[in-house]
Design a protein around this motif. Structure first.
Motif: not given
Length: 251
Positions: A15, A22, A24, A27, A63
């Motif tokens: 992220t 934010e 992304v 994912d 992240t």
């Protein structure tokens, strides 16, 4: 390495913080790459392909989740260990990133110098690699005297100099004029045929079909499909993938 996997991505996410909030980029990515495999990665611009590759060698720090390289988590390594691991991952960028003040031979010896390889051995290794990519006769040339395709071939030679365990290609032909693409793709294919593990982000769909062991399609920061080239490219089940393949076939 566990079960012959040289790279394993486990629930990996990335992220970015932006002025708008934010973003992304990746994912919940799960991916296993076996030693000697050629993993093709396709998808539209912004799908997360380049971020994925940069997270694999920790140029970008994920992240969440884990990146395992040769059985070890990069996130649990010291900075020194990460740098050493990164040296075992050759990286070919869209731009050539050659050192303009060095001739081709000294460009290829550069990573060997950093690794402390004796000068004579480094020279011999660099000459062998320039011969492999068809550039030995230009070893005394400087990058400014080369075409884009020639520069990228030298970049490939430099990435191979320290005998990396895996080579990462981030759309290596995207910055090239069409007449230079074929020579670079031929060089990549010859290296793949030697059994070098590769991760290849590319928009060259016919090439991915020919050279890749597996192809994955990314969209919106996720892996939508992953399988054999003939299944992914010739018999796509995902509607977004069908739209993507239709788009690239027209472009």
């Amino acid at each position: 390495m566990e079960e012959g996997y040289i790279i394993r991505l486990i629930n990996m996410g990335k992220t970015f913080r932006t002025d708008s909030g934010e973003l992304v980029a990746l994912d919940d990515i799960n991916l296993d790459i076996r030693e000697g495999a050629v993993q093709g990665i396709i998808g539209l611009s912004g799908a997360g392909k380049s971020t994925l590759v940069r997270c694999i060698n920790y140029l970008e720090i994920p992240t969440s989740g884990k990146v395992l390289f040769e059985g070890r988590s990069l996130g649990e390594m010291s900075r020194k260990e990460v740098r050493e691991a990164r040296r075992r991952m050759g990286m070919i960028f869209q731009q050539f990133n050659l050192l303009e003040q060095r001739n081709l031979l000294r460009n290829v010896t550069f990573p060997l110098e950093i690794a402390g390889v004796p000068k004579r051995e480094a020279k011999e290794r660099a000459e062998a690699l320039l011969r492999k990519v068809g550039m030995l006769d230009r070893r005394d040339f400087y990058p400014s005297k080369l075409s884009g395709g020639q520069q990228q071939r030298v970049g490939i030679a430099r990435a191979l100099a320290v005998n990396p365990s895996v080579v990462l290609f981030d759309e290596p032909t995207s910055a090239l004029d069409p007449e230079w693409v074929k020579e670079v793709l031929q060089t990549i294919q010859e290296i793949a045929e030697e059994g070098v593990t590769m991760i290849l982000v590319t928009h060259e769909i016919p090439f991915a079909r020919e050279v890749a062991s597996r192809v994955l399609f990314m969209d919106g920061g996720t892996i939508m499909e992953d399988g054999k080239p003939e299944d992914i490219l010739d018999h796509p089940e995902n509607e977004r993938l069908r739209q993507f393949l239709s788009f690239v076939s027209r472009s």
